[in-house]
Design an enzyme around this catalytic site. Structure first.
Site, mmCIF file in Angstrom:
data_model
loop_
_atom_site.group_PDB
_atom_site.id
_atom_site.type_symbol
_atom_site.label_atom_id
_atom_site.label_comp_id
_atom_site.label_asym_id
_atom_site.label_seq_id
_atom_site.Cartn_x
_atom_site.Cartn_y
_atom_site.Cartn_z
ATOM 1 N N TYR A 33 8.311 8.045 -2.369
ATOM 2 C CA TYR A 33 9.162 8.635 -1.344
ATOM 3 C C TYR A 33 8.704 8.217 0.047
ATOM 4 C CZ TYR A 33 5.568 12.137 -0.141
ATOM 5 O OH TYR A 33 4.428 12.761 0.294
ATOM 6 N N LYS A 147 2.769 6.032 -2.021
ATOM 7 C CA LYS A 147 3.343 7.330 -1.639
ATOM 8 C C LYS A 147 4.106 7.912 -2.824
ATOM 9 C CE LYS A 147 5.325 9.561 2.479
ATOM 10 N NZ LYS A 147 4.347 10.637 2.595
ATOM 11 N N GLU A 180 -8.581 12.640 3.469
ATOM 12 C CA GLU A 180 -7.457 12.945 4.368
ATOM 13 C C GLU A 180 -6.977 14.353 4.056
ATOM 14 O OE1 GLU A 180 -3.972 10.510 3.496
ATOM 15 O OE2 GLU A 180 -4.429 10.527 1.362
ATOM 16 N N LEU A 205 -3.419 7.625 2.105
ATOM 17 C CA LEU A 205 -2.142 7.027 2.472
ATOM 18 C C LEU A 205 -2.295 6.477 3.887
ATOM 19 C CD1 LEU A 205 0.866 6.704 1.530
ATOM 20 C CD2 LEU A 205 1.340 8.507 3.189
HETATM 21 C C1 LIG Z 1 -1.428 12.221 1.765
HETATM 22 C C2 LIG Z 1 -0.819 11.902 3.081
HETATM 23 N N1 LIG Z 1 -1.580 11.366 4.041
HETATM 24 C C3 LIG Z 1 -1.081 11.058 5.245
HETATM 25 C C4 LIG Z 1 0.233 11.300 5.566
HETATM 26 C C5 LIG Z 1 0.743 10.937 6.923
HETATM 27 O O1 LIG Z 1 1.541 9.781 6.845
HETATM 28 P P1 LIG Z 1 2.687 9.507 7.911
HETATM 29 O O2 LIG Z 1 2.015 9.448 9.240
HETATM 30 O O3 LIG Z 1 3.252 8.180 7.503
HETATM 31 O O4 LIG Z 1 3.653 10.627 7.807
HETATM 32 C C6 LIG Z 1 1.075 11.855 4.598
HETATM 33 C C7 LIG Z 1 2.481 12.111 4.917
HETATM 34 O O5 LIG Z 1 3.219 12.694 4.184
HETATM 35 C C8 LIG Z 1 0.537 12.161 3.326
HETATM 36 O O6 LIG Z 1 1.300 12.697 2.362
#
Ligand SMILES: Cc1ncc(COP(=O)(O)O)c(C=O)c1O
Length: 289
Positions: A33, A147, A180, A205
Site C-alpha cells: 500500500y 510497504k 522506527e 520503511l
Molecule cells: C513503518 C513505517 N515507517 C515509516 C513510515 C513513514 O513513511 P512516509 O514518510 O513515507 O509516510 C510509515 C508510514 O506509514 C510506516 O508505516
C-alpha cells in the site's frame, strides 16, 4: 459530499466499495500500500510515493495494475470526486482474487483500491506540545522496506502506545537500537546539532517524508547522519522527533516517561517542521499554477 472510492476500474459509493473474500490481501496480506498526502486538493510527493509503490510491488512480484501515469489519473479523480482539500489517499494493490492456496495463482489480475480520508492540519499548539513515545521489541518480519499490508505488529504496538498514553511506539532491534515507529520514522538531534536517523536498510520503511526532511535539513545547513541509535542515546539527546506522510514531523518530548533534552519541543525540530509545512504549501501551489 458522500465518499467515493475506487475499486478495480470503478468509482463507487464508499459504503458499497467491496473486494471478494478470497482476495489474497484479505487472506494472506499478500499486497502492498501507499498513503499520499493531499493539501489544497493536490498530491504531495506523488512521484516518490508511486516509485516506492512500484518498488514494493516488484519485491513481491506483483505487476503494477496500470502505468504510473494512469494511476495518477485515478488518484486525481478520487480527490475530485470526494472534493478532498486536505487529507490523504490510501491505495492498496493485492495479488488479486483466487482459490485459497499459498503459491502465486497463475492468471490473476491484481486488485487496486483507493480511498480518500479527510484530516485536520495539526495546530501549532499541538506541534509545540510534542508527543510521548514508548519503546517495544521490534517483532516485525525481516523486510520492513516493503510497504506490506501485513500490519499486525504495528497495530499491536500502536495500541500499546495509546493504552500507555503515548502517541507512538519506537521499536527496538535485538541489539537495543531503535528501528522506527509503528507508522513513522525515528530521529534524534545530537548535542552537536546533527540529525541522526537509522539508515534505510531492510529493518525500516524508507519514508518519503524522511527523504524529504533530509533534503530540507541539508538545504538549511544541518548535518544529517544515517546511523542507528539506542534508546539511552535518544533519551539523552538534545531533541528527538518522528516523521511520516500524515504527521509531517512531530517533536518527541518523552521516551518511556523520560524527558528528551529540555522536555520541550526542540528548536531544530520546530524549524524543520516549519520548512516542511512550507514545502507542502509550495508544492500544492506549484501544482495548482
Ligand atoms: C513503518 C513505517 N515507517 C515509516 C513510515 C513513514 O513513511 P512516509 O514518510 O513515507 O509516510 C510509515 C508510514 O506509514 C510506516 O508505516
Amino acid at each position: 459530499v458522500s465518499r467515493i472510492s475506487y475499486v478495480n476500474g470503478h468509482y463507487v459509493p464508499h459504503a458499497g466499495a467491496m473486494v471478494h473474500i478470497e482476495d489474497r490481501g484479505y487472506q494472506f496480506a499478500d499486497g502492498v500500500y501507499e498513503v499520499i498526502h493531499v493539501c489544497d486538493g493536490q498530491l504531495i510527493d506523488a512521484g516518490p510515493h508511486l516509485e516506492r509503490l512500484e518498488r514494493s510491488l516488484g519485491e513481491i512480484r506483483i505487476a503494477m495494475p496500470m502505468t504510473r501515469r494512469a494511476l495518477g489519473v485515478v488518484l486525481t479523480q478520487v480527490i475530485r470526486r470526494n472534493r478532498l482539500s486536505f487529507g490523504s489517499l490510501y491505495l492498496q494493490v493485492t495479488r488479486g482474487v483466487a482459490r485459497r492456496d499459498f503459491p502465486f495463482p497463475a492468471h490473476t489480475a491484481p486488485t487496486l483500491a483507493v480511498t480518500a480520508q479527510r484530516m485536520h492540519p495539526y495546530s501549532a499548539a499541538k506541534v509545540a506540545a510534542g508527543v510521548a513515545v514508548i519503546t517495544l521489541p521490534d517483532i516485525r518480519w525481516g523486510r520492513c522496506d516493503i510497504k506490506s499490508i501485513g500490519l499486525l505488529a504495528p497495530v499491536l504496538g500502536k495500541q500499546q502506545a495509546r493504552a500507555s498514553g503515548a502517541f507512538e511506539a519506537w521499536q527496538l532491534d535485538s541489539a537495543g537500537y531503535v528501528t522506527e515507529g509503528t507508522s513513522t520514522n525515528a530521529w534524534i538531534v545530537d548535542r552537536q546539532g546533527t540529525l541522526v536517523t537509522r539508515p534505510a536498510d531492510h529493518r525500516i520503511l524508507n519514508g518519503v517524508t524522511r527523504l524529504r526532511l533530509m533534503t530540507l535539513a541539508q538545504d538549511m545547513g544541518l548535518a544529517v547522519l544515517e546511523r542507528p541509535f539506542t534508546v539511552a542515546e535518544a533519551q539523552s539527546a538534545a531533541e528527538a522527533f518522528l516523521s511520516s506522510t500524515t504527521t509531517y514531523l512531530l517533536p518527541v518530548t518523552r521516551i518511556d516517561g523520560a524527558p528528551v533534552g529540555s522536555g520541550q519541543a526542540g528548536p531544530v525540530a520546530l524549524r524543520l517542521r516549519e520548512a516542511y509545512d512550507l514545502f507542502v504549501k509550495n508544492s500544492a501551489a506549484r501544482a495548482l499554477s
